[in-house]
Write a protein that holds these residues in place. Structure first.
Motif, mmCIF file in Angstrom:
data_model
loop_
_atom_site.group_PDB
_atom_site.id
_atom_site.type_symbol
_atom_site.label_atom_id
_atom_site.label_comp_id
_atom_site.label_asym_id
_atom_site.label_seq_id
_atom_site.Cartn_x
_atom_site.Cartn_y
_atom_site.Cartn_z
ATOM 1 N N UNK A 127 -4.429 -0.329 6.971
ATOM 2 C CA UNK A 127 -4.481 -1.531 7.808
ATOM 3 C C UNK A 127 -5.042 -2.722 7.019
ATOM 4 N N UNK A 128 -6.101 -2.493 6.269
ATOM 5 C CA UNK A 128 -6.702 -3.574 5.479
ATOM 6 C C UNK A 128 -5.732 -4.098 4.421
ATOM 7 N N UNK A 129 -5.062 -3.198 3.728
ATOM 8 C CA UNK A 129 -4.130 -3.620 2.671
ATOM 9 C C UNK A 129 -2.939 -4.387 3.238
ATOM 10 N N UNK A 130 -2.355 -3.890 4.323
ATOM 11 C CA UNK A 130 -1.173 -4.571 4.872
ATOM 12 C C UNK A 130 -1.543 -5.902 5.519
ATOM 13 N N UNK A 131 -2.694 -5.969 6.165
ATOM 14 C CA UNK A 131 -3.151 -7.235 6.746
ATOM 15 C C UNK A 131 -3.394 -8.252 5.645
ATOM 16 N N UNK A 132 -4.061 -7.830 4.594
ATOM 17 C CA UNK A 132 -4.360 -8.676 3.434
ATOM 18 C C UNK A 132 -3.077 -9.234 2.826
ATOM 19 N N UNK B 230 2.892 2.892 2.991
ATOM 20 C CA UNK B 230 1.624 3.159 2.319
ATOM 21 C C UNK B 230 0.999 4.472 2.783
ATOM 22 N N UNK B 231 1.132 4.786 4.066
ATOM 23 C CA UNK B 231 0.629 6.069 4.557
ATOM 24 C C UNK B 231 1.334 7.202 3.833
ATOM 25 N N UNK B 232 2.628 7.084 3.682
ATOM 26 C CA UNK B 232 3.392 8.128 2.992
ATOM 27 C C UNK B 232 2.936 8.271 1.542
ATOM 28 N N UNK B 233 2.776 7.144 0.842
ATOM 29 C CA UNK B 233 2.346 7.175 -0.561
ATOM 30 C C UNK B 233 0.962 7.803 -0.680
ATOM 31 N N UNK B 234 0.025 7.318 0.141
ATOM 32 C CA UNK B 234 -1.348 7.831 0.058
ATOM 33 C C UNK B 234 -1.424 9.299 0.453
ATOM 34 N N UNK B 235 -0.639 9.701 1.448
ATOM 35 C CA UNK B 235 -0.618 11.105 1.856
ATOM 36 C C UNK B 235 -0.084 11.967 0.722
ATOM 37 N N UNK B 236 0.970 11.511 0.066
ATOM 38 C CA UNK B 236 1.520 12.261 -1.070
ATOM 39 C C UNK B 236 0.516 12.340 -2.213
ATOM 40 N N UNK B 237 -0.349 11.329 -2.327
ATOM 41 C CA UNK B 237 -1.378 11.329 -3.370
ATOM 42 C C UNK B 237 -2.609 12.138 -2.963
ATOM 43 N N UNK B 238 -2.610 12.629 -1.715
ATOM 44 C CA UNK B 238 -3.690 13.485 -1.258
ATOM 45 C C UNK B 238 -4.847 12.771 -0.583
ATOM 46 N N UNK B 239 -4.709 11.485 -0.288
ATOM 47 C CA UNK B 239 -5.778 10.745 0.387
ATOM 48 C C UNK B 239 -5.731 11.066 1.872
ATOM 49 N N UNK B 240 -6.855 11.495 2.413
ATOM 50 C CA UNK B 240 -6.916 11.816 3.840
ATOM 51 C C UNK B 240 -8.004 11.017 4.546
ATOM 52 N N UNK B 241 -9.143 10.886 3.914
ATOM 53 C CA UNK B 241 -10.280 10.218 4.543
ATOM 54 C C UNK B 241 -10.126 8.696 4.490
ATOM 55 N N UNK B 242 -10.310 8.049 5.640
ATOM 56 C CA UNK B 242 -10.262 6.593 5.708
ATOM 57 C C UNK B 242 -8.869 6.009 5.533
ATOM 58 N N UNK C 132 4.089 -3.259 9.992
ATOM 59 C CA UNK C 132 4.195 -1.891 10.526
ATOM 60 C C UNK C 132 5.049 -0.994 9.621
ATOM 61 N N UNK C 133 6.134 -1.530 9.094
ATOM 62 C CA UNK C 133 6.978 -0.757 8.174
ATOM 63 C C UNK C 133 6.229 -0.513 6.869
ATOM 64 N N UNK C 134 5.561 -1.544 6.382
ATOM 65 C CA UNK C 134 4.811 -1.412 5.137
ATOM 66 C C UNK C 134 3.675 -0.401 5.312
ATOM 67 N N UNK C 135 3.060 -0.377 6.486
ATOM 68 C CA UNK C 135 1.997 0.600 6.767
ATOM 69 C C UNK C 135 2.531 2.018 6.642
ATOM 70 N N UNK C 136 3.699 2.262 7.208
ATOM 71 C CA UNK C 136 4.301 3.594 7.118
ATOM 72 C C UNK C 136 4.560 3.982 5.667
#
Length: 123
Positions: free
Chosen positions: A42-47, A24-36, A18-22
């Protein structure tokens, strides 16, 4: 000999999914990823969690670190293909380990490792 140069050593455990998800969401959001975004995170952190638990049980000799997950996210934005991002970000592992990690990700993600389009990035 190198480790003997340090008077004190700290053990740092990996963050919970759950912490790692937060993170990654922050990193991807800063990189401009919105879709999916939610499924990707979830897939990356579960993996990564499955690989780490397997490592702790002696099933594999390498792990996926949080830093490597962030690298995969950055590569995804650059290359636009998750499979290529994972492949390039796991090149340091031997071929067998890299293949096992990729196959595991395919199972975790439901086989959808190669999105048809590049990630939706807002600039």
């Amino acid at each position: 000999a190198f480790l003997e140069r340090f008077a004190v050593t700290f053990v740092q455990h990996y963050p919970t999914p759950s912490v790692e998800s937060k993170m990654l969401v922050r990193v991807l959001t800063q990189l401009g990823v919105t879709e999916g975004l939610d499924k990707l995170v979830e897939d990356l952190t579960t993996w990564a969690d499955i690989i780490r638990r397997t490592f702790n049980d002696g099933g594999v000799e390498d792990v996926i670190s949080t830093r490597r997950l962030i690298t995969i996210c950055k590569s995804y934005v650059i290359w636009g293909k998750l499979e290529k991002s994972i492949e390039l970000s796991t090149n340091r592992f031997d071929t067998d380990t890299q293949q096992v990690f990729l196959e595991l990700f395919q199972k975790v993600s439901g086989g959808d490792v190669t999105p048809e389009e590049t990630p939706e990035v807002s600039v």
